[in-house]
Design a protein around this motif. Structure first.
Motif, PDB file in Angstrom:
ATOM      1  N   LEU A   1     -37.614  -9.022   3.593  1.00 42.69           N
ATOM      2  CA  LEU A   1     -35.799  -9.097   4.108  1.00 42.69           C
ATOM      3  C   LEU A   1     -34.902  -7.671   4.339  1.00 42.69           C
ATOM      4  O   LEU A   1     -35.241  -7.807   3.161  1.00 42.69           O
ATOM      5  N   MET A   2     -34.170  -7.585   4.656  1.00 40.87           N
ATOM      6  CA  MET A   2     -33.548  -6.357   4.370  1.00 40.87           C
ATOM      7  C   MET A   2     -32.128  -6.659   4.997  1.00 40.87           C
ATOM      8  O   MET A   2     -31.774  -7.547   6.307  1.00 40.87           O
TER       9      MET A   2
ATOM     10  N   PHE B   1     -22.505 -25.672   4.388  1.00 38.88           N
ATOM     11  CA  PHE B   1     -23.201 -24.060   4.307  1.00 38.88           C
ATOM     12  C   PHE B   1     -22.839 -23.452   3.346  1.00 38.88           C
ATOM     13  O   PHE B   1     -21.697 -23.581   2.751  1.00 38.88           O
ATOM     14  N   ALA B   2     -23.050 -22.534   2.581  1.00 39.51           N
ATOM     15  CA  ALA B   2     -22.708 -21.836   1.383  1.00 39.51           C
ATOM     16  C   ALA B   2     -22.271 -20.243   2.628  1.00 39.51           C
ATOM     17  O   ALA B   2     -22.609 -20.098   3.362  1.00 39.51           O
ATOM     18  N   ALA B   3     -21.622 -19.450   1.608  1.00 38.25           N
ATOM     19  CA  ALA B   3     -20.904 -18.836   2.103  1.00 38.25           C
ATOM     20  C   ALA B   3     -21.735 -17.520   1.955  1.00 38.25           C
ATOM     21  O   ALA B   3     -21.254 -16.647   2.422  1.00 38.25           O
ATOM     22  N   HIS B   4     -22.939 -16.860   1.788  1.00 41.59           N
ATOM     23  CA  HIS B   4     -23.827 -16.210   2.561  1.00 41.59           C
ATOM     24  C   HIS B   4     -23.956 -16.322   4.483  1.00 41.59           C
ATOM     25  O   HIS B   4     -24.010 -16.409   4.811  1.00 41.59           O
ATOM     26  N   PRO B   5     -24.346 -14.873   3.890  1.00 40.61           N
ATOM     27  CA  PRO B   5     -24.350 -14.502   5.202  1.00 40.61           C
ATOM     28  C   PRO B   5     -26.011 -15.122   6.391  1.00 40.61           C
ATOM     29  O   PRO B   5     -26.612 -15.666   5.093  1.00 40.61           O
ATOM     30  N   ALA B   6     -25.807 -15.587   7.111  1.00 44.76           N
ATOM     31  CA  ALA B   6     -26.794 -15.744   8.324  1.00 44.76           C
ATOM     32  C   ALA B   6     -27.982 -14.392   7.505  1.00 44.76           C
ATOM     33  O   ALA B   6     -27.996 -13.803   7.476  1.00 44.76           O
ATOM     34  N   LEU B   7     -29.666 -15.479   7.687  1.00 44.66           N
ATOM     35  CA  LEU B   7     -31.242 -14.554   7.990  1.00 44.66           C
ATOM     36  C   LEU B   7     -31.161 -14.980   9.131  1.00 44.66           C
ATOM     37  O   LEU B   7     -31.232 -15.896   9.344  1.00 44.66           O
ATOM     38  N   LEU B   8     -31.448 -13.912   9.614  1.00 48.76           N
ATOM     39  CA  LEU B   8     -32.577 -13.653  11.056  1.00 48.76           C
ATOM     40  C   LEU B   8     -33.942 -13.436  10.655  1.00 48.76           C
ATOM     41  O   LEU B   8     -34.405 -12.073  10.220  1.00 48.76           O
ATOM     42  N   LEU B   9     -34.704 -14.540  11.620  1.00 49.25           N
ATOM     43  CA  LEU B   9     -36.239 -14.303  11.573  1.00 49.25           C
ATOM     44  C   LEU B   9     -36.969 -13.435  12.722  1.00 49.25           C
ATOM     45  O   LEU B   9     -36.610 -13.932  14.005  1.00 49.25           O
ATOM     46  N   ASP B  10     -37.183 -12.147  12.390  1.00 49.67           N
ATOM     47  CA  ASP B  10     -37.703 -11.060  13.991  1.00 49.67           C
ATOM     48  C   ASP B  10     -38.411 -10.896  14.176  1.00 49.67           C
ATOM     49  O   ASP B  10     -39.216 -12.614  14.164  1.00 49.67           O
ATOM     50  N   ASN B  11     -39.035 -11.481  15.787  1.00 53.94           N
ATOM     51  CA  ASN B  11     -40.455 -11.441  16.147  1.00 53.94           C
ATOM     52  C   ASN B  11     -40.418 -12.471  16.843  1.00 53.94           C
ATOM     53  O   ASN B  11     -41.862 -13.153  16.571  1.00 53.94           O
ATOM     54  N   GLN B  12     -39.152 -13.586  17.012  1.00 51.13           N
ATOM     55  CA  GLN B  12     -39.919 -14.987  17.137  1.00 51.13           C
ATOM     56  C   GLN B  12     -39.402 -15.150  18.934  1.00 51.13           C
ATOM     57  O   GLN B  12     -37.774 -14.887  19.645  1.00 51.13           O
ATOM     58  N   GLN B  13     -40.106 -15.442  19.903  1.00 55.76           N
ATOM     59  CA  GLN B  13     -39.946 -15.554  20.786  1.00 55.76           C
ATOM     60  C   GLN B  13     -40.378 -16.947  21.890  1.00 55.76           C
ATOM     61  O   GLN B  13     -40.286 -17.835  21.466  1.00 55.76           O
ATOM     62  N   ARG B  14     -39.527 -16.893  22.636  1.00 60.29           N
ATOM     63  CA  ARG B  14     -39.072 -18.005  23.173  1.00 60.29           C
ATOM     64  C   ARG B  14     -39.139 -18.422  25.061  1.00 60.29           C
ATOM     65  O   ARG B  14     -38.285 -17.379  25.661  1.00 60.29           O
ATOM     66  N   ASN B  15     -40.204 -18.852  25.411  1.00 61.51           N
ATOM     67  CA  ASN B  15     -40.384 -19.067  26.893  1.00 61.51           C
ATOM     68  C   ASN B  15     -40.430 -16.827  27.231  1.00 61.51           C
ATOM     69  O   ASN B  15     -39.686 -17.276  28.770  1.00 61.51           O
ATOM     70  N   GLY B  16     -41.044 -16.911  26.718  1.00 57.99           N
ATOM     71  CA  GLY B  16     -41.038 -15.484  26.847  1.00 57.99           C
ATOM     72  C   GLY B  16     -40.280 -14.360  26.541  1.00 57.99           C
ATOM     73  O   GLY B  16     -40.324 -12.959  27.413  1.00 57.99           O
ATOM     74  N   ARG B  17     -39.301 -14.655  26.519  1.00 51.33           N
ATOM     75  CA  ARG B  17     -37.924 -13.486  25.978  1.00 51.33           C
ATOM     76  C   ARG B  17     -38.500 -13.846  24.088  1.00 51.33           C
ATOM     77  O   ARG B  17     -38.832 -14.173  23.339  1.00 51.33           O
ATOM     78  N   VAL B  18     -37.999 -12.222  24.020  1.00 44.83           N
ATOM     79  CA  VAL B  18     -38.212 -11.990  22.227  1.00 44.83           C
ATOM     80  C   VAL B  18     -36.633 -12.153  21.929  1.00 44.83           C
ATOM     81  O   VAL B  18     -35.462 -11.458  21.985  1.00 44.83           O
ATOM     82  N   GLY B  19     -36.485 -12.807  20.683  1.00 41.69           N
ATOM     83  CA  GLY B  19     -35.510 -12.463  19.844  1.00 41.69           C
ATOM     84  C   GLY B  19     -35.758 -12.933  18.951  1.00 41.69           C
ATOM     85  O   GLY B  19     -36.683 -12.826  18.080  1.00 41.69           O
TER      86      GLY B  19
ATOM     87  N   GLU C   1     -24.929  -7.746   9.943  1.00 42.13           N
ATOM     88  CA  GLU C   1     -24.668  -8.935  10.603  1.00 42.13           C
ATOM     89  C   GLU C   1     -25.439 -10.097   9.502  1.00 42.13           C
ATOM     90  O   GLU C   1     -24.758 -11.377   9.461  1.00 42.13           O
ATOM     91  N   GLY C   2     -26.417  -9.483   8.518  1.00 40.71           N
ATOM     92  CA  GLY C   2     -26.392 -10.680   7.866  1.00 40.71           C
ATOM     93  C   GLY C   2     -27.813  -9.934   7.467  1.00 40.71           C
ATOM     94  O   GLY C   2     -28.043  -9.083   6.726  1.00 40.71           O
ATOM     95  N   TRP C   3     -28.985 -10.923   7.316  1.00 47.07           N
ATOM     96  CA  TRP C   3     -30.356 -10.442   6.327  1.00 47.07           C
ATOM     97  C   TRP C   3     -31.021 -10.794   7.773  1.00 47.07           C
ATOM     98  O   TRP C   3     -31.052 -11.100   8.182  1.00 47.07           O
ATOM     99  N   LEU C   4     -31.880  -9.317   7.926  1.00 47.71           N
ATOM    100  CA  LEU C   4     -33.331  -9.793   8.993  1.00 47.71           C
ATOM    101  C   LEU C   4     -34.097  -9.643   8.054  1.00 47.71           C
ATOM    102  O   LEU C   4     -35.006  -8.691   7.364  1.00 47.71           O
ATOM    103  N   LEU C   5     -35.097 -10.611   8.748  1.00 43.23           N
ATOM    104  CA  LEU C   5     -36.340 -11.399   7.741  1.00 43.23           C
ATOM    105  C   LEU C   5     -37.631 -11.152   8.569  1.00 43.23           C
ATOM    106  O   LEU C   5     -37.883 -10.620   9.747  1.00 43.23           O
TER     107      LEU C   5
ATOM    108  N   THR D   1     -29.459  -4.938  18.950  1.00 43.85           N
ATOM    109  CA  THR D   1     -28.114  -5.374  18.027  1.00 43.85           C
ATOM    110  C   THR D   1     -28.147  -7.450  17.477  1.00 43.85           C
ATOM    111  O   THR D   1     -28.577  -7.510  18.421  1.00 43.85           O
ATOM    112  N   LEU D   2     -28.452  -7.169  16.405  1.00 42.42           N
ATOM    113  CA  LEU D   2     -28.099  -8.264  15.451  1.00 42.42           C
ATOM    114  C   LEU D   2     -27.318  -9.438  16.081  1.00 42.42           C
ATOM    115  O   LEU D   2     -26.114  -8.984  16.096  1.00 42.42           O
ATOM    116  N   PRO D   3     -26.950 -10.427  16.353  1.00 39.08           N
ATOM    117  CA  PRO D   3     -25.930 -11.051  16.667  1.00 39.08           C
ATOM    118  C   PRO D   3     -24.841 -11.369  15.767  1.00 39.08           C
ATOM    119  O   PRO D   3     -26.280 -11.623  14.660  1.00 39.08           O
ATOM    120  N   GLU D   4     -23.799 -12.196  15.639  1.00 35.93           N
ATOM    121  CA  GLU D   4     -23.825 -12.668  14.862  1.00 35.93           C
ATOM    122  C   GLU D   4     -23.038 -14.450  14.358  1.00 35.93           C
ATOM    123  O   GLU D   4     -23.172 -14.492  15.700  1.00 35.93           O
TER     124      GLU D   4
END
Length: 251
Positions: free
Chosen positions: A153-154, A75-93, A158-162, A122-125
């Motif tokens: 993306l911004m 894995f590259a040393a770059h921070p994680a990328l977090l894609l917003d507005n993703q649902q799973r089993n009725g939960r948002v994450g 914690e990383g990058w929010l997409l 709060t975005l997870p690490e």
């Protein structure tokens, strides 16, 4: 004359509305066929699991295809990328991604799975796996971008929010030495690495049956407009009482 003009305008409006509703119905049917083809292709790959190298992710002839891939790298040393507005089993994450550098081939975006967001958003690490590792999973097109507005993306602590997965923008913002492969590696759920995940392709979008249902509704609306226009055209006017003054249309 006025009555005839009104009928002409009525039918022009009705035909335009019918054409619009019918085209929307056929669009829904096309989307259903496209998504069913996508599901069938992925199911075939997951059944056979013929192994391809990770470098296959960059094959321009298979940008929209699915392949089961296995390969080693880090894995590259770059921070994680977090894609917003993703649902799973009725939960948002969010859905977590990291850049992977295969031993053979260019950089690749790896889907690590889904994480919930607390009420304060709060975005997870996301910890980075150090050292060389072998990955396996499904090479697939990234999530649909929809309407592309803004940068997509911004930077966050914690990383990058997409807001969408834009490969060119990610490579540019992270300063990658080479372009990202156009497909994403969706990790095998059996691997201990990562978070909640599966290989469901339509987790945040409509399945084929929904598109067929919407198509039926649009066709039903088109038929309703047609029937309404026919009733208004051929309906016999009620006889006017002789003591009533003439209407505007009768003058």
């Amino acid at each position: 004359m006025k009555r005839g003009l009104r009928f002409v305008l009525l039918w022009l409006l009705a035909l335009a509305t019918i054409a619009l509703f019918t085209s929307l119905g056929f669009w829904q049917l096309r989307r259903a066929v496209e998504k069913q083809s996508m599901l069938d292709a992925a199911a075939e790959v997951l059944t056979s699991r013929d192994v391809h190298p990770l470098a296959t992710a960059a094959d321009p002839a298979r940008v929209e295809a699915y392949d089961w891939a296995v390969g080693s790298g880090r894995f590259a040393a770059h921070p994680a990328l977090l894609l917003d507005n993703q649902q799973r089993n009725g939960r948002v994450g969010v859905r977590a991604y990291r850049i992977f550098l295969p031993d053979h081939g260019g950089p690749l975006l790896v889907d690590l799975g889904w994480l919930p967001l607390p009420g304060d958003r709060t975005l997870p690490e996301i910890a980075r796996h150090d050292g060389r590792i072998e990955l396996r999973g499904l090479l697939a097109p990234p999530p649909s971008t929809g309407i592309s507005l803004g940068r997509g993306l911004m930077r966050s602590r914690e990383g990058w929010l997409l807001t969408r997965v834009d490969m060119d923008a990610i490579a540019r913002e992270l300063g990658l030495p080479a372009a990202l492969a156009p497909r994403v590696l969706r990790l095998d759920p059996g691997m201990p690495l990562g978070f909640e995940r599966d290989l469901e392709l339509l987790a945040n979008t409509l399945p084929p049956d929904k598109h067929r249902g919407y198509a039926l509704q649009w066709f039903g609306l088109a038929l309703t407009v047609l029937i309404t226009a026919l009733i208004l055209t051929f309906r016999r006017p009620r006889p006017r009482h002789p003591d009533l003054p003439p209407t505007e249309a009768e003058r």
